[in-house]
Every structure is written in C-alpha cells, then in structure tokens.
Design an enzyme around this catalytic site. Sequence first.
Site, PDB file in Angstrom:
ATOM      1  N   ASP A 130     -12.782 -17.759 -19.659  1.00  0.00           N
ATOM      2  CA  ASP A 130     -11.548 -17.359 -20.107  1.00  0.00           C
ATOM      3  C   ASP A 130     -11.670 -16.589 -21.100  1.00  0.00           C
ATOM      4  O   ASP A 130     -12.372 -16.443 -21.631  1.00  0.00           O
ATOM      5  CB  ASP A 130     -10.602 -18.588 -20.379  1.00  0.00           C
ATOM      6  CG  ASP A 130     -10.036 -19.682 -19.317  1.00  0.00           C
ATOM      7  OD1 ASP A 130     -10.236 -18.940 -18.062  1.00  0.00           O
ATOM      8  OD2 ASP A 130      -9.744 -20.669 -19.277  1.00  0.00           O
ATOM      9  N   ARG A 180     -11.095 -11.506 -13.509  1.00  0.00           N
ATOM     10  CA  ARG A 180      -9.920 -12.085 -13.292  1.00  0.00           C
ATOM     11  C   ARG A 180      -9.032 -11.347 -14.206  1.00  0.00           C
ATOM     12  O   ARG A 180      -8.952 -11.047 -15.332  1.00  0.00           O
ATOM     13  CB  ARG A 180      -9.870 -13.462 -13.690  1.00  0.00           C
ATOM     14  CG  ARG A 180      -8.231 -14.039 -13.750  1.00  0.00           C
ATOM     15  CD  ARG A 180      -8.116 -15.290 -14.628  1.00  0.00           C
ATOM     16  NE  ARG A 180      -9.011 -16.570 -13.829  1.00  0.00           N
ATOM     17  CZ  ARG A 180      -9.211 -17.397 -14.899  1.00  0.00           C
ATOM     18  NH1 ARG A 180      -9.261 -17.410 -15.923  1.00  0.00           N
ATOM     19  NH2 ARG A 180      -9.943 -18.761 -14.258  1.00  0.00           N
TER      20      ARG A 180
HETATM   21  C1  LIG Z   1      -5.120 -18.492 -12.865  1.00  0.00           C
HETATM   22  C2  LIG Z   1      -4.791 -17.901 -14.124  1.00  0.00           C
HETATM   23  C3  LIG Z   1      -5.647 -17.831 -15.277  1.00  0.00           C
HETATM   24  C4  LIG Z   1      -5.260 -17.375 -16.575  1.00  0.00           C
HETATM   25  N1  LIG Z   1      -6.143 -17.165 -17.527  1.00  0.00           N
HETATM   26  C5  LIG Z   1      -5.824 -16.609 -18.741  1.00  0.00           C
HETATM   27  C6  LIG Z   1      -6.937 -16.357 -19.630  1.00  0.00           C
HETATM   28  O1  LIG Z   1      -8.103 -16.420 -19.521  1.00  0.00           O
HETATM   29  N2  LIG Z   1      -6.338 -15.923 -20.735  1.00  0.00           N
HETATM   30  C7  LIG Z   1      -5.310 -15.142 -21.185  1.00  0.00           C
HETATM   31  O2  LIG Z   1      -4.939 -14.744 -22.120  1.00  0.00           O
HETATM   32  N3  LIG Z   1      -4.112 -15.625 -20.249  1.00  0.00           N
HETATM   33  C8  LIG Z   1      -4.538 -16.292 -19.039  1.00  0.00           C
HETATM   34  N4  LIG Z   1      -3.601 -16.445 -17.983  1.00  0.00           N
HETATM   35  C9  LIG Z   1      -2.135 -16.429 -18.429  1.00  0.00           C
HETATM   36  C10 LIG Z   1      -1.716 -15.042 -18.357  1.00  0.00           C
HETATM   37  O3  LIG Z   1      -2.072 -14.237 -19.332  1.00  0.00           O
HETATM   38  C11 LIG Z   1       0.115 -15.283 -18.480  1.00  0.00           C
HETATM   39  O4  LIG Z   1       0.308 -15.652 -19.625  1.00  0.00           O
HETATM   40  C12 LIG Z   1       0.863 -16.137 -17.455  1.00  0.00           C
HETATM   41  O5  LIG Z   1       0.187 -15.988 -15.989  1.00  0.00           O
HETATM   42  C13 LIG Z   1       2.288 -15.801 -17.292  1.00  0.00           C
HETATM   43  O6  LIG Z   1       2.204 -14.242 -16.734  1.00  0.00           O
HETATM   44  P1  LIG Z   1       2.659 -13.877 -15.236  1.00  0.00           P
HETATM   45  O7  LIG Z   1       1.682 -12.794 -14.779  1.00  0.00           O
HETATM   46  O8  LIG Z   1       2.636 -14.895 -14.462  1.00  0.00           O
HETATM   47  O9  LIG Z   1       3.930 -12.773 -15.508  1.00  0.00           O
HETATM   48  P2  LIG Z   1       5.298 -13.299 -16.324  1.00  0.00           P
HETATM   49  O10 LIG Z   1       5.728 -11.786 -16.281  1.00  0.00           O
HETATM   50  O11 LIG Z   1       5.073 -13.961 -17.444  1.00  0.00           O
HETATM   51  O12 LIG Z   1       6.035 -14.326 -15.252  1.00  0.00           O
HETATM   52  C14 LIG Z   1       6.347 -13.592 -14.010  1.00  0.00           C
HETATM   53  C15 LIG Z   1       7.246 -14.725 -13.393  1.00  0.00           C
HETATM   54  O13 LIG Z   1       6.274 -15.884 -13.028  1.00  0.00           O
HETATM   55  C16 LIG Z   1       6.782 -17.001 -13.128  1.00  0.00           C
HETATM   56  N5  LIG Z   1       6.367 -17.764 -14.578  1.00  0.00           N
HETATM   57  C17 LIG Z   1       5.441 -17.154 -15.255  1.00  0.00           C
HETATM   58  N6  LIG Z   1       4.985 -18.143 -16.288  1.00  0.00           N
HETATM   59  C18 LIG Z   1       5.473 -19.314 -15.983  1.00  0.00           C
HETATM   60  C19 LIG Z   1       5.492 -20.539 -16.454  1.00  0.00           C
HETATM   61  N7  LIG Z   1       4.739 -20.901 -17.605  1.00  0.00           N
HETATM   62  N8  LIG Z   1       6.253 -21.390 -16.053  1.00  0.00           N
HETATM   63  C20 LIG Z   1       7.037 -21.281 -14.850  1.00  0.00           C
HETATM   64  N9  LIG Z   1       7.048 -19.917 -14.267  1.00  0.00           N
HETATM   65  C21 LIG Z   1       6.363 -19.181 -14.722  1.00  0.00           C
HETATM   66  C22 LIG Z   1       8.324 -16.827 -13.563  1.00  0.00           C
HETATM   67  O14 LIG Z   1       8.958 -16.888 -12.383  1.00  0.00           O
HETATM   68  C23 LIG Z   1       8.338 -15.658 -14.191  1.00  0.00           C
HETATM   69  O15 LIG Z   1       9.402 -14.809 -14.166  1.00  0.00           O
HETATM   70  C24 LIG Z   1      -4.015 -16.731 -16.831  1.00  0.00           C
HETATM   71  C25 LIG Z   1      -3.114 -17.193 -15.771  1.00  0.00           C
HETATM   72  C26 LIG Z   1      -3.466 -17.521 -14.524  1.00  0.00           C
HETATM   73  C27 LIG Z   1      -2.552 -17.425 -13.435  1.00  0.00           C
END
Ligand SMILES: Cc1cc2nc3c(=O)[nH]c(=O)nc-3n(C[C@H](O)[C@H](O)[C@H](O)COP(=O)(O)OP(=O)(O)OC[C@H]3O[C@@H](n4cnc5c(N)ncnc54)[C@H](O)[C@@H]3O)c2cc1C
Length: 303
Positions: A130, A180
């Site tokens: 990560d 990723r």
């Molecule tokens: C498999 C995976 C691994 C990850 N690994 C890392 C990492 O190593 N380092 C890192 O910095 N970040 C990591 N993240 C987190 C990532 O950076 C984002 O903070 C997170 O995925 C929210 O962004 P989004 O792309 O979903 O879009 P956003 O614009 O935040 O959200 C889009 C839509 O997704 C839904 N959504 C998003 N988050 C949530 C929530 N918490 N609860 C409910 N609904 C939600 C909502 O419907 C929202 O409107 C990871 C995410 C995933 C999916």
Amino acid sequence: MLRALLLELAKSSRLRRWITSNGTTRRLAQRFVPGEDLAPALDAARNCNRAGMSASLDHLGENVVTREDAERARASYNEALDRIADADLDANVSLKLTHLGLDISEEFCAQQLRIVTRRASELKNFVRVDMEGSAYTDRTIQIVKQARAETESVGTVIQAYLRRSEEDIRDLLSSGCRIRLVKGAYKEPSEIAFPGKKEVDANFIKLMKILLPSGVYNAIATHDPNMIEATIRFAAERDITKDKFEFQMLYGIRTDLQSRLVRQGYRVRVYIPFGKDWFPYFMRRLAERPANLLFFVRNVFRP
Ligand SMILES: Cc1cc2nc3c(=O)[nH]c(=O)nc-3n(C[C@H](O)[C@H](O)[C@H](O)COP(=O)(O)OP(=O)(O)OC[C@H]3O[C@@H](n4cnc5c(N)ncnc54)[C@H](O)[C@@H]3O)c2cc1C
C-alpha cells in the site's frame, strides 16, 4: 475542511481509545472491517470468491515503533499467505511498510518485506505494498523496486492526487511492476498534491490511460462510477480485454457496484482489512464520505 479534520483526528490516541473501546463504534466499524482475527477475513474472502470476486487481505497496522511488532506483523502476513493457500482461496495480501518497521529502519523494513515476498513467490501468490502519506513515497517505491528485482510477486500503489505520480508510474512500469491506481487517502499539502476533486479525477483518468495499455496487469481501485465508466470506455476503445486489468474496491463499500461489474464480466478484487488496529483505517473511511460520518454520529449519540 471536514476531511482534513478527520484525518488529523486519526492521529489522536485519546479518540482512538474511546472509539475502539465503545461497543456501538466497534459494531459500526464492522461495516468496513469484518473482524479482528484472520478467520473472519478468510470467511469474507471465501464469500467474495463465491460471488465471483477475488480478495486482498490487509492485516491492519501502521507506524509500529518496535522491531518485535514489525516482526509480528511480518509473521502474520506469512501466516495469511499460508492459510490462503491451504484454503485454496483466490486472494493475495496487502500491507503497509510502516507496519513492517519503516519508521525504525529502511534496511530492516526491506528485509521484512523480502521475507513476505519470498513466501508469496513460493506459493505463487502476490504482495501489494500500500502507499501511505507522502513522507513515505520515495522509500516505499525504492523498497518495492529492490524486492521486485528478486521476484515478480510484489507490486505497489500510486495515488492520483500526487503531482509526481505520472513520473512514478512510468518508472515502475518500465520494470514491469504491477500498480494499483487510487485517488489517495491522506492529508497532503497543495504544493505536492492536487487540492480539488476535479483535478484529482482528471489525473486519475490520465494515469489510467497510461496503465491500461502498458501490457502490465494493473488495478483500478475506486468506487467512483465516473472513473469506472471512463476505464470501461477507454478499454473498449483500445480493445483492451477484461482479463488485462482488474477493478478493486474496499470491503463494505459500493457492494452494488462490485456485483454489477462482476455481472458485466469484469474482474473485481475486494480489499478486506482485519485486525485490532482498525482505528486509522476507520477514520480514513469516515473522512472520504460525509454521509459515513453522519451515520456514525447519529448511531453513537442516539438517545
Ligand atoms: C482497493 C483499494 C485500495 C486502496 N489502497 C490505498 C492505498 O494504498 N493508499 C491510499 O492512499 N489510498 C488507498 N485507497 C483509498 C483511495 O485512495 C480513496 O481514498 C478511496 O478509494 C475513495 O476514493 P474513490 O476513488 O472511491 O472516489 P471518491 O471520489 O472519494 O468517491 C466516489 C464515490 O465512491 C463512494 N465512496 C467512496 N468512499 C466511500 C466510503 N468511504 N464509504 C462509502 N462510499 C464511499 C461514494 O459513493 C462516492 O461518491 C484504496 C482504495 C481502494 C478501493
């Protein structure tokens, strides 16, 4: 503002004590974390497999300060890899380098990672490192590159909110390292990170367009329907078939979207965190979505 406040509060040990010892918050956290032990995480992975999805198990923990804790974390990852193999699950592991002692010593942490990646390699499995806050970006990439020189069973994560990410992606892809792509979950200053959602989203799409045609098996990790649509459209335009990349989402978030993608024939991997140290992970999930915070506050302070 709210996001920044929650990410700051994620560092508070008093809040951590209150939230992790309170029955209601522990129950609410189960929406994002299936359990504190490996067994419920393996069960969750099995359920994902039955629903046509693969999984990645993350033993929660970060910023450990003793070598003993880092070694315990490393052992727990090897155990997870062994149990995944015994149970014949379609799952790999995700880990954070500060859980393996990056705050203690870079060399020690690199050694711990190599022990896990060797085990993964023997079992023909995979370790995803990560990406944490920007203070760790250079060291994480460096350590992953070292580990990858020994085995292909390791890859990392790139955050679209960082201005440097295109360069990092090109560098990592040149050695075939699997990436990723995420938006990024930490609090970063605007000198190094795009401050607004619009710019982060635009960079996410730009980077996705570098990853998909690269010939490397990469992951697009988001719950954002716009990012997912853009990926599907771009893949179709370029004749990039569904087996050449995967979508990844977090356990308990947008399960409707996860199932829809499976029905459409896309590969989906669910990131399943487990362990006692769930507080910072939980706070990051609250910070991502105001509705989560509202739900949390309403339940905790219900008369
Ligand atoms: C498999 C995976 C691994 C990850 N690994 C890392 C990492 O190593 N380092 C890192 O910095 N970040 C990591 N993240 C987190 C990532 O950076 C984002 O903070 C997170 O995925 C929210 O962004 P989004 O792309 O979903 O879009 P956003 O614009 O935040 O959200 C889009 C839509 O997704 C839904 N959504 C998003 N988050 C949530 C929530 N918490 N609860 C409910 N609904 C939600 C909502 O419907 C929202 O409107 C990871 C995410 C995933 C999916």
